[in-house]
Enzyme design. Structure first.
Site, PDB file in Angstrom:
ATOM      1  CD  GLN A  84      49.396  60.282  22.003  1.00  0.00           C
ATOM      2  OE1 GLN A  84      49.613  59.411  21.163  1.00  0.00           O
ATOM      3  NE2 GLN A  84      49.402  60.033  23.292  1.00  0.00           N
ATOM      4  CG  HIS A 136      45.801  63.156  23.327  1.00  0.00           C
ATOM      5  ND1 HIS A 136      46.725  63.951  23.940  1.00  0.00           N
ATOM      6  CD2 HIS A 136      45.844  61.959  23.976  1.00  0.00           C
ATOM      7  CE1 HIS A 136      47.313  63.272  24.918  1.00  0.00           C
ATOM      8  NE2 HIS A 136      46.790  62.052  24.964  1.00  0.00           N
ATOM      9  CE  LYS A 173      49.794  51.614  27.527  1.00  0.00           C
ATOM     10  NZ  LYS A 173      49.885  52.767  28.456  1.00  0.00           N
ATOM     11  NE  ARG A 215      54.012  63.203  25.355  1.00  0.00           N
ATOM     12  CZ  ARG A 215      53.130  62.536  26.094  1.00  0.00           C
ATOM     13  NH1 ARG A 215      51.878  62.926  26.137  1.00  0.00           N
ATOM     14  NH2 ARG A 215      53.508  61.484  26.756  1.00  0.00           N
ATOM     15  CB  SER A 275      47.300  66.777  29.855  1.00  0.00           C
ATOM     16  OG  SER A 275      46.711  66.378  28.625  1.00  0.00           O
ATOM     17  CD  GLN A 295      45.547  62.783  28.931  1.00  0.00           C
ATOM     18  OE1 GLN A 295      45.669  63.790  29.608  1.00  0.00           O
ATOM     19  NE2 GLN A 295      45.676  61.562  29.421  1.00  0.00           N
ATOM     20  CB  CYS A 327      44.321  59.292  26.747  1.00  0.00           C
ATOM     21  SG  CYS A 327      46.112  59.250  26.460  1.00  0.00           S
TER      22      CYS A 327
END
Lengths: 240, 240
Positions: free
Chosen positions: B62, B148, B119, B141, B65, B223, B35
């Site tokens: 972030q 996000h 990632k 977070r 969700s 997201q 995401c």
């Protein structure tokens, strides 16, 4: 922040006090740097002194307290209202702050940066007495009560590996290292709230920079304590 | 993310679908990027195609969700509990999430980065088909429900001024520009929630880079929508 007035973070640039002590009888002024500057430089300056920061990229996660007690109350009120399905009260912030975040409400200047960001840029140069250090910042308000967090990317002139950086920070005044990879335990605003020390973690070599001259770190500090009142008191104590 | 499986963001790298169409009868796999990667690259790729990104520094904000519906429920429950002065329920997140923020809960790797950050690094290289592009990320977070936000610092190979960048983004597919300096109106998670487009703002020349080859931007995306389901549906539609 007027030109010519010394900015002081006692652990970082105590030498700025010299001119003040001389000029005290003449009504000399001293200034507390901005909260986000203090919190950032408390962690970064020990590294800077070791390997000289050439460039710094900062993204902040700033708490409501930075906008005052009424802002903290509005965040709490809005949160209650939103949970009850009511529209949020927007007196201080012109938009919903509960469960939301937004670019810092400080006015935007002609270069597209807001005043909060330009304070970080200018004050860093002033405090480090280095007009050439390159700094960029993005300041964001997040729905946290009283401690700021900052993601800081650093480019150094000299090599500085993560282990050495961690050691330097462990002995740095006013700084505590919270950096446990195994348990995923790093600084959080909640954990530094009501504390004097600035916490730093996520200390790692920056993969995007060649060699060993880049680091990424994550810093948290109580905006009311070290970010404002404590720093002011420490400055006053230096004068007595 | 397994090696060899194409990652697709339809507006960004539709050519990755070619191999899939050929291999469809043989049980070929395709993958949705992460995401935070999708949201970032939706905004950055149009600029990359114009001036080639050499280095990218990302700090994320972030939403709950990203960790699933139960995570959103835990954030709400914790918030109610904290407002009532009760200890927060920590089943999914091992610490208080209400009015707090923390380094992403994804496991930390030996290089000090967590899987979420790696990632972003690896998927960017794969999607842009450029193993040399330098990317670093810090994933955090924050107590927001479903969209996000990302602070992105960019270094380009070619000059790219902020006005040209803004024009490029205004015509970029799946992207909307929210960049009003006068009224301090920029992307927020709340404003993009339940919407398909990724919003970008704070587009400005990066003062910390020489010349005209650096930009700072701020991006928000739902997201659940573009960050996951919408992207997957768009990939499927390309196959029909």
């Amino acid at each position: 922040m007027e030109e010519g007035i010394p900015l002081v973070i006692p652990e970082v640039n105590p030498e700025a006090m010299e001119g003040i002590k001389v000029g005290m009888g003449k009504g000399a002024l001293i200034a507390n740097p901005n909260c986000s500057t203090i919190i950032c430089l408390m962690a970064v300056t020990p590294l800077h002194k070791h390997a000289k920061v050439q460039r710094m990229v900062v993204s902040t996660y700033q708490a409501a307290s930075g906008a005052g007690a009424a802002a903290m109350e509005e965040l709490e009120l809005q949160t209650r209202e939103v949970l009850e399905g009511k529209p949020p009260t927007c007196d201080i912030f012109k938009q919903q702050y509960a469960f939301n975040l937004f670019s810092h409400n400080a006015p935007i200047l002609s270069n597209g940066y807001n005043e909060e960001e330009m304070k970080l840029v200018k004050e860093t140069r002033k405090i480090w007495n280095d007009m050439n250090v390159k700094v960029t910042a993005t300041c964001i308000r997040v729905p946290v009560m009283r401690a700021h967090a900052e993601s800081v990317n650093l480019q150094f002139q000299q090599p500085l590996d993560e282990d050495t950086a961690k050691d330097i920070l462990k002995s740095a005044p006013g700084v505590v290292v919270i950096d446990d990879r195994a348990s995923n335990h790093f600084p959080t605003p909640l954990e530094v709230s009501n504390k004097d020390n600035v916490a730093v973690g996520r200390i790692r070599r920056d993969l995007s920079q060649d060699g060993n001259q880049g680091l990424d770190i994550f810093v948290c500090g109580d905006q009311i304590r070290k970010g404002a009142a404590l720093n002011a008191i420490q400055i006053a104590e230096m004068l007595l």
